[in-house]
Motif scaffolding. Structure first.
Motif, PDB file in Angstrom:
ATOM      1  N   HIS A 118       0.808  -1.222   0.000  1.00 30.87           N
ATOM      2  CA  HIS A 118       0.000   0.000   0.000  1.00 30.87           C
ATOM      3  C   HIS A 118       0.845   1.278   0.000  1.00 30.87           C
ATOM      4  O   HIS A 118       0.291   2.385   0.046  1.00 30.87           O
ATOM      5  CB  HIS A 118      -0.908   0.029   1.238  1.00 30.87           C
TER       6      HIS A 118
ATOM      7  N   SER B 129      -6.314   5.836   6.322  1.00 30.63           N
ATOM      8  CA  SER B 129      -5.282   5.049   7.007  1.00 30.63           C
ATOM      9  C   SER B 129      -5.279   5.371   8.490  1.00 30.63           C
ATOM     10  O   SER B 129      -5.778   6.417   8.916  1.00 30.63           O
ATOM     11  CB  SER B 129      -3.892   5.357   6.426  1.00 30.63           C
TER      12      SER B 129
ATOM     13  N   VAL C 137     -10.461   0.954   2.143  1.00 33.48           N
ATOM     14  CA  VAL C 137     -10.433   0.800   0.695  1.00 33.48           C
ATOM     15  C   VAL C 137     -11.866   0.697   0.156  1.00 33.48           C
ATOM     16  O   VAL C 137     -12.796   0.339   0.880  1.00 33.48           O
ATOM     17  CB  VAL C 137      -9.631  -0.452   0.268  1.00 33.48           C
ATOM     18  N   ASP C 138     -12.023   1.021  -1.126  1.00 34.56           N
ATOM     19  CA  ASP C 138     -13.332   0.882  -1.757  1.00 34.56           C
ATOM     20  C   ASP C 138     -13.393  -0.445  -2.510  1.00 34.56           C
ATOM     21  O   ASP C 138     -12.487  -1.292  -2.396  1.00 34.56           O
ATOM     22  CB  ASP C 138     -13.622   2.073  -2.668  1.00 34.56           C
TER      23      ASP C 138
ATOM     24  N   ASP D  44     -10.386  -1.506  -4.364  1.00 34.21           N
ATOM     25  CA  ASP D  44      -9.163  -1.563  -3.558  1.00 34.21           C
ATOM     26  C   ASP D  44      -8.368  -0.265  -3.595  1.00 34.21           C
ATOM     27  O   ASP D  44      -7.156  -0.269  -3.358  1.00 34.21           O
ATOM     28  CB  ASP D  44      -8.257  -2.732  -3.995  1.00 34.21           C
ATOM     29  N   ARG D  45      -9.020   0.851  -3.859  1.00 30.90           N
ATOM     30  CA  ARG D  45      -8.355   2.139  -3.783  1.00 30.90           C
ATOM     31  C   ARG D  45      -8.347   2.612  -2.334  1.00 30.90           C
ATOM     32  O   ARG D  45      -9.367   2.534  -1.646  1.00 30.90           O
ATOM     33  CB  ARG D  45      -9.068   3.164  -4.675  1.00 30.90           C
ATOM     34  N   VAL D  46      -7.194   3.114  -1.891  1.00 29.03           N
ATOM     35  CA  VAL D  46      -7.028   3.508  -0.483  1.00 29.03           C
ATOM     36  C   VAL D  46      -7.564   4.923  -0.282  1.00 29.03           C
ATOM     37  O   VAL D  46      -7.133   5.867  -0.952  1.00 29.03           O
ATOM     38  CB  VAL D  46      -5.546   3.430  -0.072  1.00 29.03           C
ATOM     39  N   HIS D  47      -8.497   5.059   0.676  1.00 28.83           N
ATOM     40  CA  HIS D  47      -9.089   6.362   0.993  1.00 28.83           C
ATOM     41  C   HIS D  47      -8.840   6.800   2.432  1.00 28.83           C
ATOM     42  O   HIS D  47      -9.219   7.907   2.807  1.00 28.83           O
ATOM     43  CB  HIS D  47     -10.594   6.320   0.747  1.00 28.83           C
TER      44      HIS D  47
END
Length: 271
Positions: free
Chosen positions: A5, A47, A38-39, A42-45
């Motif tokens: 990530h 942490s 993640v959506d 698998d996009r990180v939005h």
């Protein structure tokens, strides 16, 4: 949260204007544990991380919700989950964190209380320094003394953190009558060089360590974070022309204690 990530996490901190490099995230992942939001693609939005220390103390950090989700509950959900995981992972006697101004209210809602401001001193170093006579480069056999001094500052054993930082830093110690009485580190971070942690028995030794850590950095960007509001040490930093900003607030559940021999912290995330 895993090393796969890293690119997305770096992009996430950039979206908030944070200076962290990809390598700074990598250092955090070597030390702590984290989660990502993640959506479906698998996009990180979002942490969040926690850093456990022996002595049942944990630091919370890198809690980020993408600015486009600022009006959602994502930030609070991530912060709550991280505090919960840090306390469930061990019999944690205390949790602390360094909160940005806009996040203080959210952490209060989670039961954290504001303790101390943290001042960020940064800027282009206007002059050069030499290594003080009482200061020398740390050697492998000095690590146990460094761990002990840091433990007195935090009432916890942070050797796992310090071992990683020592491997990535220039580390110096100061001696008195053959005994190590203080230490300091500097490393690449963000826009330039981060000085910290710095631990010493008094302001003059802390200044000697800090000037030694500044050796060779004239004309370069430096940063140092301290909980000290006034005194000889902050006067020294101000005299160098470094700009002081009350950048974040240290918050805790009421248990952690920070002692005056801690002149500069290791980072906002790790304390």
């Amino acid at each position: 949260m895993g090393f796969e990530h890293l690119e997305a996490l770096h992009g996430l901190s950039v979206s908030l204007g944070w200076p962290h490099r990809r390598a700074d995230w990598e250092t955090n992942l070597q030390i702590g544990h984290g989660i990502v939001a993640v959506d479906a693609l698998d996009r990180v939005h979002g942490s969040a991380m926690y850093f456990p220390y022996q002595g049942d103390l944990a630091s919370i950090g890198m809690v980020i919700a993408h600015p486009k989700l600022a009006r959602t509950s994502l930030f609070g959900t991530l912060a709550h989950e991280m505090i919960d995981r840090s306390t469930r992972s061990r019999s944690t006697r205390g949790v602390f964190l360094n909160a940005c101004k806009n996040d203080v209210a959210s952490y209060r809602d989670l039961g954290m209380r504001a303790d101390l401001p943290v001042y960020k001193y940064e800027g282009i170093l206007p002059c050069d320094f030499s290594i003080a006579r009482e200061v020398r480069k740390a050697e492998a056999q000095d690590l146990q003394a460094i761990y002990a001094l840091d433990g007195e500052s935090y009432e916890a054993d942070r050797r796992a953190l310090l071992a990683v930082l020592a491997d990535r830093s220039d580390c110096y110690v100061i001696e008195a009558r053959g005994q190590i009485t203080g230490f300091g580190m500097r490393r690449r971070f963000g826009r330039g060089t981060l000085i910290g942690p710095v631990t010493a028995t008094g302001s003059q030794d802390a200044i000697r360590l800090t000037t030694s850590l500044m050796a060779g950095l004239a004309g370069r960007f430096v940063r140092l974070d301290t909980r000290l509001e006034e005194g000889p040490y902050t006067e020294f930093l101000t005299a160098l022309g470094l700009k002081a900003t009350p950048d974040v607030t240290t918050m805790s559940d009421g248990q952690p204690k920070f002692h005056p021999q801690s002149f500069a912290i290791s980072s906002h995330s790790t304390g």
